[in-house]
Scaffold this active site. Structure first.
Site, short mmCIF file in Angstrom:
data_model
loop_
_atom_site.label_atom_id
_atom_site.label_comp_id
_atom_site.label_asym_id
_atom_site.label_seq_id
_atom_site.Cartn_x
_atom_site.Cartn_y
_atom_site.Cartn_z
N TRP A 186 19.56 34.78 50.94
CA TRP A 186 17.86 34.38 50.46
C TRP A 186 18.16 33.07 50.66
CZ3 TRP A 186 20.07 38.63 47.29
CH2 TRP A 186 20.02 38.06 45.70
N ARG A 187 18.89 32.35 50.62
CA ARG A 187 18.76 30.78 49.97
C ARG A 187 18.69 30.62 51.16
NH1 ARG A 187 22.08 28.53 45.30
NH2 ARG A 187 20.04 29.03 43.93
N GLU A 214 12.73 36.96 44.71
CA GLU A 214 12.44 36.96 43.49
C GLU A 214 12.01 37.98 42.77
OE1 GLU A 214 13.00 34.99 41.46
OE2 GLU A 214 13.89 33.35 42.92
N LEU A 247 17.14 50.98 43.20
CA LEU A 247 16.45 49.35 42.26
C LEU A 247 16.23 49.52 41.02
CD1 LEU A 247 16.34 46.92 45.71
CD2 LEU A 247 17.41 46.59 43.82
N TYR A 289 6.49 34.42 36.45
CA TYR A 289 8.15 34.10 36.30
C TYR A 289 7.54 33.68 38.13
CZ TYR A 289 12.16 33.33 38.23
OH TYR A 289 13.71 33.27 39.15
N ASP A 298 12.79 32.34 33.51
CA ASP A 298 13.32 33.35 32.82
C ASP A 298 15.06 33.61 31.97
OD1 ASP A 298 15.54 32.38 34.50
OD2 ASP A 298 16.30 34.01 35.65
N CYS A 333 27.02 28.25 32.07
CA CYS A 333 25.68 29.36 31.02
C CYS A 333 25.59 29.93 30.92
CB CYS A 333 24.53 28.06 30.31
SG CYS A 333 24.03 27.81 28.95
N CYS A 355 23.95 18.63 25.37
CA CYS A 355 23.60 20.04 24.94
C CYS A 355 23.88 19.91 23.60
CB CYS A 355 24.33 20.85 25.53
SG CYS A 355 24.26 22.45 24.75
#
Ligand code: SF4
Length: 376
Positions: free
Chosen positions: A49-50, A66, A109, A149, A167, A219, A235
């Site tokens: 989707w990018r 999303e 889903l 969001y 998120d 992360c 950090c």
């Protein structure tokens, strides 16, 4: 390439006001967004989707991804996304689809209210917005199924607005960057403010995706890859040695259990009765094996008054257990053959065609159990 932190002083004030303990907040945070964007340019994930670099994103694909990604993983969504855009390549096509087709394509889903809202949203956009997405968070939030969001994610990614999409991944990164010790969910508002303070005005869409990628690939929850993190120098949790322990969470109460009875209702020719659940509520609009309400206590045989038809209801051995996000459901199953079936509301379906209906996972379990225990 550059980035900025909006007002570290303001953030320090926010932290004092919310009582969050921030181990350190170095001047290096000033360039954190720039470092993250430089990392993203080299390591961004290639997702269906990018939009490729320097190509404008397609708001339809951004929105669809999303909505699909809520509560589930990229790996689980990719195949669904490809199937959806192959079948419904744009808003108009999705708005023209039948709800049942969409629900059926959504099967697996979970959280089917999202699929219903997806369809409703496509129709609303075509009918009231000329088939175009609004580019501001507030207008996006007014659309079906688009919450805080998702509105921020669409505004940032599709329209490059300086919106902050927070998120679970972003919460984790921010909690660690600022060594936030307050527990979730109480820490949410403060994490949101801290995240907003990090969002740059330059390339906010790429920045939002960079944060998502960092949270998903570096992360990570249990063993963050601080050794190759572009934000390691910024950090506070890494410096304090608490990275893997953050964010902290309140211990969850055990999931409550609810109980119900599912009615495996057949005609003399073996066809099975399905019924559509009410549009609102859990599994709204999905087809189901008719069942009682799901209650906090076992109801005993008096709930047979809730049966969809008159029959000699017989209990089946065993039952079905299914875990939803907020409770566990224990379903007993009773079976009965209905002679006067023409007067019964619902959809009579031959067993071989049950797969053509968008049955949620819990109802598929009921079907499997009933077929395994049906006589003959
Ligand atoms: S240094 Fe480690 S804990 Fe801190 S943001 Fe990077 S990966 Fe996360």
């Amino acid at each position: 390439m550059h980035g900025r932190l909006d007002g570290p002083e303001k953030q320090r004030t926010d932290i004092r006001r919310t009582g969050i303990r921030c181990v350190n907040q170095s001047a290096g945070h000033q360039d954190a967004a720039g470092r993250l964007l430089a990392w993203y340019d080299r390591h961004r994930r290639d997702l269906p989707w990018r939009a490729p670099p320097f190509c404008p994103p397609d708001p339809y694909r951004v929105w669809l991804s999303e909505i699909m990604l809520q509560q589930t993983t990229v790996a689980a969504v990719e195949a669904y996304f490809r199937r959806f855009v192959a079948r419904w390549p744009n808003l108009e096509a999705l708005a023209r689809a039948e709800l049942d087709e969409v629900l059926h394509a959504w099967q697996g889903l979970g959280y089917y209210a999202r699929a219903r809202n997806l369809h409703k949203c496509a129709k609303t956009l075509v009918r009231e917005h000329g088939g175009r997405f609004p580019d501001r968070e507030e207008a996006l939030r007014a659309l079906p199924g688009i919450g805080v969001y998702t509105a921020a994610a669409i505004a940032a990614i599709a329209f490059d607005r300086p919106a902050t999409a927070v998120d679970g991944n972003v919460e984790r990164v921010v909690a660690r960057l600022f060594a936030v010790e307050q527990e979730l969910p109480r820490a949410k508002p403060a994490l949101r403010r801290l995240a907003a303070g990090l969002t740059p005005h330059a390339r906010p869409g790429d920045y939002a995706q960079a944060m998502m990628d960092l949270g998903a690939t570096v992360c990570t929850p249990k063993s963050p890859g601080c050794g190759y993190c572009p934000l390691a120098g910024d950090c506070a949790a890494l410096r304090a040695g608490t990275a893997a322990d953050l964010p902290r969470r309140e211990t969850r109460a055990a999931r409550p259990i609810r109980y119900g009875i599912a009615f495996w209702t057949t005609r003399p020719d073996g066809a099975v009765l399905l019924r559509r659940r009410p549009e609102s509520g859990l599994l709204g609009g999905m087809m189901e094996i008719p069942s009682t309400d799901w209650r906090d206590t076992r109801s005993g045989r008096r709930v047979l008054a809730d049966a969809p038809a008159q029959a000699d209801w017989q209990p089946m051995p065993g039952g079905v257990s299914h875990t939803f996000t907020h409770f566990r459901l224990e379903l007993e199953i009773v079976s009965g053959v209905v002679k006067d079936w023409r007067r019964v509301a619902g959809v009579w379906t031959p067993v071989a065609r049950l797969g053509e209906h968008a049955l949620p996972s819990v109802m598929k379990k009921v079907v499997r159990h009933a077929l395994a225990h049906s006589a003959g």
